[in-house]
Design a protein around this motif. Structure first.
Motif, PDB file in Angstrom:
ATOM      1  N   ILE A  69       0.664  -1.125   0.105  1.00  0.00           N
ATOM      2  CA  ILE A  69      -0.030   0.062   0.097  1.00  0.00           C
ATOM      3  C   ILE A  69       0.919   1.245  -0.068  1.00  0.00           C
ATOM      4  O   ILE A  69       0.606   2.441  -0.640  1.00  0.00           O
ATOM      5  N   SER A  70       1.922   1.275   0.861  1.00  0.00           N
ATOM      6  CA  SER A  70       2.761   2.280   0.697  1.00  0.00           C
ATOM      7  C   SER A  70       3.319   2.494  -0.435  1.00  0.00           C
ATOM      8  O   SER A  70       3.866   3.802  -0.689  1.00  0.00           O
ATOM      9  N   GLU A  71       3.677   1.562  -1.458  1.00  0.00           N
ATOM     10  CA  GLU A  71       4.223   1.849  -2.705  1.00  0.00           C
ATOM     11  C   GLU A  71       3.146   2.174  -3.807  1.00  0.00           C
ATOM     12  O   GLU A  71       3.480   2.246  -5.089  1.00  0.00           O
ATOM     13  N   GLY A  95     -14.339   5.095  -1.716  1.00  0.00           N
ATOM     14  CA  GLY A  95     -13.406   5.925  -1.376  1.00  0.00           C
ATOM     15  C   GLY A  95     -12.196   5.275  -0.802  1.00  0.00           C
ATOM     16  O   GLY A  95     -12.235   4.351  -0.126  1.00  0.00           O
ATOM     17  N   ILE A  96     -10.803   5.905  -1.173  1.00  0.00           N
ATOM     18  CA  ILE A  96      -9.809   5.299  -0.694  1.00  0.00           C
ATOM     19  C   ILE A  96      -8.730   6.469  -0.067  1.00  0.00           C
ATOM     20  O   ILE A  96      -9.177   7.588  -0.263  1.00  0.00           O
ATOM     21  N   SER A  97      -7.757   6.072   0.802  1.00  0.00           N
ATOM     22  CA  SER A  97      -6.927   7.167   1.407  1.00  0.00           C
ATOM     23  C   SER A  97      -5.693   7.713   0.480  1.00  0.00           C
ATOM     24  O   SER A  97      -5.254   8.811   0.805  1.00  0.00           O
ATOM     25  N   ASP A  98      -5.300   6.911  -0.385  1.00  0.00           N
ATOM     26  CA  ASP A  98      -4.154   7.184  -1.131  1.00  0.00           C
ATOM     27  C   ASP A  98      -4.381   7.298  -2.627  1.00  0.00           C
ATOM     28  O   ASP A  98      -4.785   6.290  -3.306  1.00  0.00           O
ATOM     29  N   SER A  99      -3.972   8.341  -3.314  1.00  0.00           N
ATOM     30  CA  SER A  99      -4.264   8.602  -4.514  1.00  0.00           C
ATOM     31  C   SER A  99      -3.580   7.712  -5.278  1.00  0.00           C
ATOM     32  O   SER A  99      -3.872   7.283  -6.689  1.00  0.00           O
ATOM     33  N   ARG A 100      -2.432   7.231  -4.859  1.00  0.00           N
ATOM     34  CA  ARG A 100      -1.263   6.341  -5.609  1.00  0.00           C
ATOM     35  C   ARG A 100      -1.746   4.849  -5.854  1.00  0.00           C
ATOM     36  O   ARG A 100      -1.423   4.221  -6.793  1.00  0.00           O
ATOM     37  N   ILE A 112     -14.787  -1.043  -9.972  1.00  0.00           N
ATOM     38  CA  ILE A 112     -14.820   0.058  -9.042  1.00  0.00           C
ATOM     39  C   ILE A 112     -14.362   1.309 -10.035  1.00  0.00           C
ATOM     40  O   ILE A 112     -13.742   1.192 -10.781  1.00  0.00           O
ATOM     41  N   LYS A 113     -14.733   2.397  -9.084  1.00  0.00           N
ATOM     42  CA  LYS A 113     -14.307   3.618  -9.348  1.00  0.00           C
ATOM     43  C   LYS A 113     -13.603   4.194  -8.279  1.00  0.00           C
ATOM     44  O   LYS A 113     -14.445   4.774  -7.212  1.00  0.00           O
ATOM     45  N   PRO A 114     -12.373   4.029  -8.047  1.00  0.00           N
ATOM     46  CA  PRO A 114     -11.575   4.716  -6.689  1.00  0.00           C
ATOM     47  C   PRO A 114     -11.875   6.167  -6.689  1.00  0.00           C
ATOM     48  O   PRO A 114     -11.437   6.843  -7.712  1.00  0.00           O
ATOM     49  N   VAL A 115     -12.261   6.735  -5.506  1.00  0.00           N
ATOM     50  CA  VAL A 115     -11.987   8.302  -5.680  1.00  0.00           C
ATOM     51  C   VAL A 115     -11.369   8.662  -4.009  1.00  0.00           C
ATOM     52  O   VAL A 115     -11.240   7.783  -3.291  1.00  0.00           O
ATOM     53  N   PHE A 116     -10.635   9.929  -4.134  1.00  0.00           N
ATOM     54  CA  PHE A 116     -10.009  10.120  -2.909  1.00  0.00           C
ATOM     55  C   PHE A 116     -10.102  11.711  -2.694  1.00  0.00           C
ATOM     56  O   PHE A 116     -10.616  12.376  -3.768  1.00  0.00           O
ATOM     57  N   GLY A 117      -9.978  12.140  -1.643  1.00  0.00           N
ATOM     58  CA  GLY A 117      -9.882  13.528  -1.157  1.00  0.00           C
ATOM     59  C   GLY A 117     -11.321  14.056  -1.166  1.00  0.00           C
ATOM     60  O   GLY A 117     -12.266  13.329  -1.208  1.00  0.00           O
ATOM     61  N   GLY A 118     -11.602  15.425  -0.470  1.00  0.00           N
ATOM     62  CA  GLY A 118     -12.637  15.886  -0.440  1.00  0.00           C
ATOM     63  C   GLY A 118     -13.402  15.192   0.913  1.00  0.00           C
ATOM     64  O   GLY A 118     -13.043  14.984   1.837  1.00  0.00           O
ATOM     65  N   LEU A 124     -13.022   8.913   6.257  1.00  0.00           N
ATOM     66  CA  LEU A 124     -11.985   7.983   6.606  1.00  0.00           C
ATOM     67  C   LEU A 124     -11.456   8.386   8.027  1.00  0.00           C
ATOM     68  O   LEU A 124     -10.976   7.811   8.625  1.00  0.00           O
ATOM     69  N   ARG A 125     -11.339   9.978   8.160  1.00  0.00           N
ATOM     70  CA  ARG A 125     -10.981  10.378   9.331  1.00  0.00           C
ATOM     71  C   ARG A 125     -11.854   9.908  10.578  1.00  0.00           C
ATOM     72  O   ARG A 125     -11.216   9.700  11.643  1.00  0.00           O
ATOM     73  N   GLY A 126     -13.099   9.931  10.367  1.00  0.00           N
ATOM     74  CA  GLY A 126     -14.114   9.399  11.276  1.00  0.00           C
ATOM     75  C   GLY A 126     -13.971   7.928  11.729  1.00  0.00           C
ATOM     76  O   GLY A 126     -14.329   7.667  12.749  1.00  0.00           O
ATOM     77  N   VAL A 127     -13.926   7.350  10.548  1.00  0.00           N
ATOM     78  CA  VAL A 127     -13.589   5.883  10.664  1.00  0.00           C
ATOM     79  C   VAL A 127     -12.476   5.420  11.515  1.00  0.00           C
ATOM     80  O   VAL A 127     -12.287   4.633  12.559  1.00  0.00           O
ATOM     81  N   ARG A 128     -11.407   6.224  11.227  1.00  0.00           N
ATOM     82  CA  ARG A 128     -10.096   5.896  12.237  1.00  0.00           C
ATOM     83  C   ARG A 128     -10.294   6.435  13.736  1.00  0.00           C
ATOM     84  O   ARG A 128      -9.884   5.600  14.419  1.00  0.00           O
ATOM     85  N   VAL A 129     -11.180   7.372  13.801  1.00  0.00           N
ATOM     86  CA  VAL A 129     -11.479   7.738  15.395  1.00  0.00           C
ATOM     87  C   VAL A 129     -12.236   6.708  15.840  1.00  0.00           C
ATOM     88  O   VAL A 129     -12.224   6.236  17.002  1.00  0.00           O
ATOM     89  N   HIS A 130     -13.349   6.433  15.369  1.00  0.00           N
ATOM     90  CA  HIS A 130     -14.526   5.417  15.550  1.00  0.00           C
ATOM     91  C   HIS A 130     -14.595   4.094  15.511  1.00  0.00           C
ATOM     92  O   HIS A 130     -15.519   3.413  15.431  1.00  0.00           O
TER      93      HIS A 130
END
Length: 515
Positions: A69-71, A95-100, A112-118, A124-130
């Motif tokens: 994922i990092s690459e 929705g994904i976290s990394d555009s790469r 699928i149609k991956p989208v990111f940003g906005g 995803l920030r809310g998912v990370r918190v809860h």
């Protein structure tokens, strides 16, 4: 504004999670509603719900997926997870976290149609918190442990890749952190020993003030003070002369001078209690001085293993201080010669720049013997030349697989020749010729080092095999138990009965014959 996703993909340390996003009639309302719901768990769980979760098989599998994922590469586990859990229709917005990661996902999962940003970032920030509330089936106490474990594994793997890229192999004998800590301890010991030595001198000088003039060396003075103690009783001990002779390295004239100074001293008398406290303190300081010498030898050995060329060029203490000030041998190797030249004189440099005066010519390199031997007008030139050679030596030590002191010795000869050139005008050798000679000799030195390492490895292997063999023999050998005294008595009685029985039979046979 980015497109509202049907699902969001969340990568956690324990596995992949696919979460269903609530459908909105007006796409413009979702951003404000998500922002207000992030701080409230109940509202956020009404917008986002867990759809599917796939845990990693083990720690190695988690690290493999994290590296992918990092690459920006979609791992086969992630592709299989999405294909198995997403609805079978085209153009599902995820929705994904990394555009790469979007390009790799579109290639391998065409539906699928991956989208990111906005708004995806906010979701995803809310998912990370809860996440603990969204994934209630998972044990919450293990989530933090999994994060820490994967983070450590990922950072170790990255640092190993960086070291491989720079062709630096990890070796326990080349750890420069030990040099940094040791040289800091050595400097601290020097300050403490000087302070304690001055305190002993002032304390004992009330009783024997002439001793310091006779024995100016601090360590020898402390040893003499511990040996003599009460100067009035110096003639009573028959072995006093021998003890003092050992301390002053067999100088008989010095011993006679100490004895004469003790007899004619103008110092005051001192009580036994004071002498006892002086003895305790002086013994501690003497042991510190001895430990300081052992620490110096340790730094010398460590520098010989970690940075042999730098050690051969400017000595173990100056080289260790350069490494310590730079932070590591790798950092020192990255510095240009101009930085190495003024390393340790940063305050003077910025003061000179601020006041627009002359900048300093040297920093830590001032402690090198070459600077002291150069004349006043040539100190700046020789310090610049030494800094250049130190940079070369540190890079050779850092990036060579088998570091040897050969290059440092040749670089030292170049500095010596440059000193002669400044004094007499004798032209030194060209650098390219010196380096060719150094490279030829370094090959032979490397072969010797490798042979020594192979022999040491073979000896260690043999010792380990012998130790394992002896351990197996000891385990297989039956443990013989000592017989108790009662068992021995029972055996003797049984043997005795066994011997008596045939005798009785013989008597019966004789009786039958007589009848």
């Amino acid at each position: 504004m980015s497109e509202v996703p049907d699902f969001v993909l969340y990568e956690h340390a324990v596995g992949y999670a696919l979460l269903k996003v609530k459908e909105f009639e007006d796409a413009a309302l979702i951003s404000s509603e998500v922002e207000t719901a992030i701080s409230n768990v109940q509202k956020f769980t009404g917008i986002v719900k867990m759809h599917a979760f796939e845990p990693f098989r083990n720690t190695e599998n988690a690290l493999e997926n994290c590296n992918a994922i990092s690459e920006g590469i979609a791992h086969s586990d992630l592709v299989n997870f999405l294909e198995a859990n997403l609805p079978k229709k085209k153009k599902i917005v995820v929705g994904i976290s990394d555009s790469r990661l979007s390009g790799s996902l579109q290639e391998q999962v065409g539906t699928i149609k991956p989208v990111f940003g906005g708004v995806n970032t906010e979701i995803l920030r809310g998912v990370r918190v809860h996440f603990e509330h969204l994934a209630r089936e998972l044990p919450h106490h293990s989530l933090n442990k999994a994060k820490i474990s994967l983070g450590h594994s990922y950072s170790r793997a990255k640092s190993h890749l960086c070291n491989t890229f720079f062709q630096v192999k990890f070796d326990v004998h080349r750890v420069d952190n030990m040099i940094i800590q040791s040289i800091a301890l050595l400097d601290m010991l020097d300050k403490d020993i000087n302070l304690f030595g001055m305190r002993i001198r002032e304390w004992y000088s009330y009783h024997f003030p002439e001793l310091f003039k006779v024995v100016p060396d601090q360590y020898k003075y402390i040893k003499c003070a511990v040996t003599i103690l009460d100067r009035n009783k110096i003639g009573e001990d028959a072995e006093m002369t021998t003890k003092l002779s050992e301390i002053v390295d067999g100088d008989e004239d010095k011993v006679a001078e100490i004895m004469e100074a003790a007899r004619t001293s103008m110092g005051m008398d001192i009580s036994e209690l004071d002498l006892m406290n002086i003895e305790r303190f002086a013994t501690r300081v003497a042991s510190l001085s001895e430990y300081r010498q052992r620490l110096h030898n340790y730094i010398k050995d460590r520098m010989g293993a970690c940075a042999p060329s730098l050690c051969a060029l400017i000595g173990e203490q100056v080289g260790a201080r350069l490494i310590s000030h730079a932070g590591s041998l790798t950092n020192l190797a990255k510095y240009p010669a101009s930085t190495v030249q003024i390393l340790g004189a940063e305050k003077a440099l910025f003061r000179a720049l601020k006041s627009r005066t002359n900048t300093p010519k040297y920093g830590l390199l001032f402690h090198s013997s070459f600077i002291g031997r150069a004349s006043a007008k040539n100190k700046g030139r020789i310090s610049r030349f030494i800094a250049n050679k130190c940079t070369i030596a540190s890079r050779i030590d850092c990036f060579s697989e088998v570091p040897v002191p050969t290059f440092g010795e040749f670089l030292r000869e170049q500095v010596e020749e440059r000193l002669k050139y400044f004094e007499t005008g004798q032209v030194p050798q060209k650098n390219i010729d010196v380096m060719k000679k150094a490279e030829e000799e370094a090959e032979g030195a490397k072969e010797k080092v490798l042979k020594k390492k192979k022999k040491a490895a073979k000896k260690a292997k043999k010792a380990a095999e012998e130790a394992a063999a002896t351990a197996e023999v000891e385990e297989e050998a039956p443990k013989k138990k000592k017989k108790r005294t009662s068992e021995v008595v029972d055996e003797e009685q049984e043997n005795g009965h066994a011997e008596e029985k045939p005798k009785k039979k013989k008597k019966k046979v004789k009786a039958e014959e007589e009848e």
